[in-house]
Design an enzyme around this catalytic site. Structure first.
Site, short mmCIF file in Angstrom:
data_model
loop_
_atom_site.label_atom_id
_atom_site.label_comp_id
_atom_site.label_asym_id
_atom_site.label_seq_id
_atom_site.Cartn_x
_atom_site.Cartn_y
_atom_site.Cartn_z
N ASN A 13 0.92 -1.15 0.00
CA ASN A 13 0.00 0.00 0.00
C ASN A 13 0.95 1.19 0.00
O ASN A 13 1.71 1.38 0.95
CB ASN A 13 -0.81 -0.05 1.30
CG ASN A 13 -2.13 0.67 1.28
OD1 ASN A 13 -2.76 0.80 2.31
ND2 ASN A 13 -2.59 1.13 0.14
N ASN A 65 -6.68 10.40 -0.29
CA ASN A 65 -6.72 9.26 -1.21
C ASN A 65 -6.15 9.68 -2.57
O ASN A 65 -6.03 10.88 -2.85
CB ASN A 65 -8.17 8.78 -1.39
CG ASN A 65 -8.62 7.87 -0.26
OD1 ASN A 65 -7.86 7.00 0.18
ND2 ASN A 65 -9.84 8.06 0.20
N CYS A 74 -5.92 5.91 7.67
CA CYS A 74 -5.27 4.91 6.84
C CYS A 74 -4.25 4.17 7.72
O CYS A 74 -3.31 4.78 8.22
CB CYS A 74 -4.58 5.59 5.66
SG CYS A 74 -3.63 4.46 4.65
N ASN A 172 -15.08 1.02 2.07
CA ASN A 172 -14.03 0.13 1.57
C ASN A 172 -14.59 -1.28 1.68
O ASN A 172 -15.28 -1.59 2.66
CB ASN A 172 -12.77 0.28 2.43
CG ASN A 172 -12.23 1.69 2.41
OD1 ASN A 172 -11.58 2.10 1.45
ND2 ASN A 172 -12.50 2.48 3.45
N GLU A 190 -10.59 -0.37 -2.40
CA GLU A 190 -10.51 0.84 -1.58
C GLU A 190 -11.28 2.03 -2.14
O GLU A 190 -11.10 2.41 -3.31
CB GLU A 190 -9.04 1.27 -1.40
CG GLU A 190 -8.43 0.75 -0.14
CD GLU A 190 -7.11 1.44 0.20
OE1 GLU A 190 -7.06 2.68 0.28
OE2 GLU A 190 -6.12 0.72 0.37
N ARG A 191 -12.09 2.59 -1.29
CA ARG A 191 -12.75 3.87 -1.56
C ARG A 191 -11.68 4.92 -1.83
O ARG A 191 -10.63 4.93 -1.16
CB ARG A 191 -13.57 4.26 -0.32
CG ARG A 191 -14.14 5.65 -0.32
CD ARG A 191 -14.89 5.94 0.95
NE ARG A 191 -14.05 6.27 2.09
CZ ARG A 191 -14.47 6.83 3.23
NH1 ARG A 191 -15.75 7.11 3.37
NH2 ARG A 191 -13.64 7.09 4.22
N CYS A 200 -4.70 -3.07 2.73
CA CYS A 200 -5.36 -1.93 3.36
C CYS A 200 -5.37 -2.17 4.87
O CYS A 200 -5.99 -3.13 5.34
CB CYS A 200 -6.79 -1.80 2.81
SG CYS A 200 -7.76 -0.58 3.68
N THR A 202 -6.58 -0.53 7.63
CA THR A 202 -7.84 -0.46 8.39
C THR A 202 -8.77 -1.61 7.97
O THR A 202 -9.56 -2.11 8.78
CB THR A 202 -8.55 0.90 8.21
OG1 THR A 202 -8.59 1.21 6.81
CG2 THR A 202 -7.85 2.02 8.96
#
Ligand SMILES: N[C@@H](CCC[C@H](N)C(=O)O)C(=O)O
Length: 262
Positions: A13, A65, A74, A172, A190-191, A200, A202
């Protein structure tokens, strides 16, 4: 404007990070963030973070983002920002920083692993026995599936994210396969990236909370993502609430550079 940037990744990420303690990048626009995160025309990243100074804390984390919009917490970004702070000379046994969802603590182990304390989680909405909704600093939908590596994460994630229930706020979407009592595989749409990312934080945390193996007390869940392994430790209480949630794994600098932006 010339901008000195740093690129970090935590289990794949990836993030552009700017040291904004002297307010150099306060005026950064959403369009500029989007450009910097663009993988063809810019540096390329899932998100961008500013390391801001903050009274009473070691620093403040501001997260965008890759679509250019500021967002909520994040987890992998937070772990990368702690490593960045360390590389910039902010050395602490326990870091204390402020982010969109409040105070976080973090530690860097001898082997470079960064452990990040996540916010307590009190409400998990069980939509049915395979689908869950919870907030681990960012909103997450967790769906238990079989053969997650063969799953159409982009299409199914997109369908849930743009369904009526989530169209406005976004969500998400995590697809999770249970391997063992304490091991899961997670893939996340992911949003704000509007695509699958390699990991990701979270989302991994949300997926690990749903997959507890001890109904009460300490749990440790090992999570495989496309970008590597993370572990999530936490306490589960008899009322179904969670505390002392720690997200642990690697966070490393990839490269640094200078870029001209308009
Ligand atoms: N990659 C992140 C989550 C980043 C925020 C997310 N895209 C959102 O807008 O909710 C993580 O590691 O947690």
């Amino acid at each position: 404007m010339k901008l000195n940037f740093f690129k970090y990744q935590g289990t794949g990420n990836d993030f552009v990070i700017l040291d904004n303690r002297n307010h150099e990048y306060d005026g950064l626009t959403n369009e500029q963030v989007k450009f910097l995160c663009d993988r063809r025309f810019g540096i390329g990243a899932d998100g961008l973070m500013l390391l801001n100074s903050a009274t009473d804390y070691d620093f403040e984390m501001k997260y965008y983002n890759s679509d250019g919009n500021t967002s909520t917490m994040c987890g992998n970004g937070g772990r990368c920002l702690v490593k960045f702070a360390f590389h910039r000379g902010i050395t602490r046994t326990i870091y204390r920083f402020i982010a969109a969802d409040g105070l976080h603590e973090a530690e860097i182990d001898m082997d470079g692993t960064v452990s990040l304390k996540m916010k307590d989680v009190n409400n998990i909405e069980e939509l049915n026995h395979k689908d869950f909704l919870l907030d681990t600093g960012s909103p997450h939908y967790v769906k238990m599936v079989n053969d997650v590596m063969d799953y159409d994460v982009y299409q199914k994630g997109h369908d849930i994210r743009y369904s009526n229930k989530f169209a406005k706020q976004g969500v998400n979407v995590n697809f999770v396969e249970q391997k063992n009592d304490d091991e899961i595989i997670v893939r996340t749409y992911e949003r704000g990236v509007e695509d699958e990312t390699l990991s990701c934080g979270t989302g991994v945390t949300a997926s690990a909370l749903v997959n507890f193996h001890n109904e009460i007390g300490f749990n440790e869940v090992i999570v495989t993502t496309k970008g590597g392994k993370l572990s999530v430790e936490y306490d589960r209480h008899k009322d179904g609430n969670y505390s002392d949630i720690w997200l642990c794994g690697p966070a490393d600098m990839v490269f640094a550079g200078c870029i001209e932006i308009n």
